[in-house]
Design a protein around this motif. Structure first.
Motif, PDB file in Angstrom:
ATOM      1  N   ARG A 197       0.849  -1.184   0.000  1.00 25.03           N
ATOM      2  CA  ARG A 197       0.000   0.000   0.000  1.00 25.03           C
ATOM      3  C   ARG A 197       0.893   1.246   0.000  1.00 25.03           C
ATOM      4  NH1 ARG A 197      -4.611   0.697   4.288  1.00 25.03           N
ATOM      5  NH2 ARG A 197      -3.216  -0.786   5.238  1.00 25.03           N
ATOM      6  N   ASP A 231      -3.583   0.401  -3.169  1.00 20.50           N
ATOM      7  CA  ASP A 231      -3.279  -0.877  -2.534  1.00 20.50           C
ATOM      8  C   ASP A 231      -3.303  -1.945  -3.622  1.00 20.50           C
ATOM      9  OD1 ASP A 231      -3.420  -3.339  -1.094  1.00 20.50           O
ATOM     10  OD2 ASP A 231      -4.241  -2.266   0.625  1.00 20.50           O
ATOM     11  N   THR A 232      -2.266  -2.751  -3.682  1.00 18.94           N
ATOM     12  CA  THR A 232      -2.196  -3.783  -4.725  1.00 18.94           C
ATOM     13  C   THR A 232      -3.340  -4.780  -4.615  1.00 18.94           C
ATOM     14  OG1 THR A 232      -0.612  -5.020  -3.372  1.00 18.94           O
ATOM     15  CG2 THR A 232       0.295  -3.618  -5.112  1.00 18.94           C
ATOM     16  N   ASP A 233      -3.930  -4.922  -3.431  1.00 25.71           N
ATOM     17  CA  ASP A 233      -5.051  -5.848  -3.262  1.00 25.71           C
ATOM     18  C   ASP A 233      -6.315  -5.374  -3.974  1.00 25.71           C
ATOM     19  OD1 ASP A 233      -3.481  -7.539  -1.747  1.00 25.71           O
ATOM     20  OD2 ASP A 233      -4.232  -6.776   0.176  1.00 25.71           O
ATOM     21  N   THR A 234      -6.415  -4.075  -4.237  1.00 26.29           N
ATOM     22  CA  THR A 234      -7.629  -3.537  -4.847  1.00 26.29           C
ATOM     23  C   THR A 234      -7.414  -3.032  -6.269  1.00 26.29           C
ATOM     24  OG1 THR A 234      -7.222  -1.344  -3.900  1.00 26.29           O
ATOM     25  CG2 THR A 234      -8.574  -2.879  -2.603  1.00 26.29           C
ATOM     26  N   LEU A 235      -6.177  -3.093  -6.767  1.00 23.35           N
ATOM     27  CA  LEU A 235      -5.877  -2.628  -8.119  1.00 23.35           C
ATOM     28  C   LEU A 235      -6.128  -3.735  -9.140  1.00 23.35           C
ATOM     29  CD1 LEU A 235      -2.483  -0.768  -7.534  1.00 23.35           C
ATOM     30  CD2 LEU A 235      -4.677   0.295  -8.081  1.00 23.35           C
ATOM     31  N   ALA A 259      -1.494  -3.583 -10.308  1.00 20.41           N
ATOM     32  CA  ALA A 259      -0.990  -4.199  -9.083  1.00 20.41           C
ATOM     33  C   ALA A 259       0.439  -4.704  -9.265  1.00 20.41           C
ATOM     34  CB  ALA A 259      -1.906  -5.335  -8.640  1.00 20.41           C
ATOM     35  N   ARG A 319      -9.264   5.422 -12.768  1.00 18.94           N
ATOM     36  CA  ARG A 319     -10.354   4.664 -12.141  1.00 18.94           C
ATOM     37  C   ARG A 319     -11.700   5.239 -12.517  1.00 18.94           C
ATOM     38  NH1 ARG A 319      -7.846   3.850  -6.214  1.00 18.94           N
ATOM     39  NH2 ARG A 319      -5.962   2.853  -6.894  1.00 18.94           N
TER      40      ARG A 319
END
Length: 99
Positions: free
Chosen positions: A2, A21-25, A30, A99
């Motif tokens: 993040r 955050d790579t978890d949400t990209l 990511a 986004r």
């Protein structure tokens, strides 16, 4: 991973903040973020990078990276921005627009 990013200063003095955050990209983005952090060698940069010749109306950037239990914050003035850090800063400034 993040990254929290804050840009302050400039002529208008507008503050811009974003956190990625790579978890949400998406997968491609990511994968890009850790590469940019590695190229910048961000965890080895000092906490403060200032210019010997401060200039008014320049931006100041604050980045906080959290990865695998490690955290590091770097605050850098635009006039002292290391070349290795520029791609990460540019990417962070454009990512919210995608986004």
């Amino acid at each position: 991973m993040r990254v929290s990013f804050e840009r302050t200063g400039g002529f208008a003095g507008i503050t811009k903040k974003t956190t990625v955050d790579t978890d949400t990209l998406p997968p491609h983005e990511a994968a890009t973020l850790p590469q940019l952090v590695e190229v910048a060698d961000l965890f080895r940069l000092p906490e403060q990078i200032t210019s010997p010749n401060p200039q008014s109306d320049r931006f100041q950037y604050k980045l906080t990276v959290e990865d695998n239990g490690k955290q590091h914050t770097v605050t850098v003035s635009e006039s002292a921005l290391p070349g290795s850090l520029r791609p990460l800063i540019e990417w962070l400034q454009t990512i919210p627009q995608k986004r």
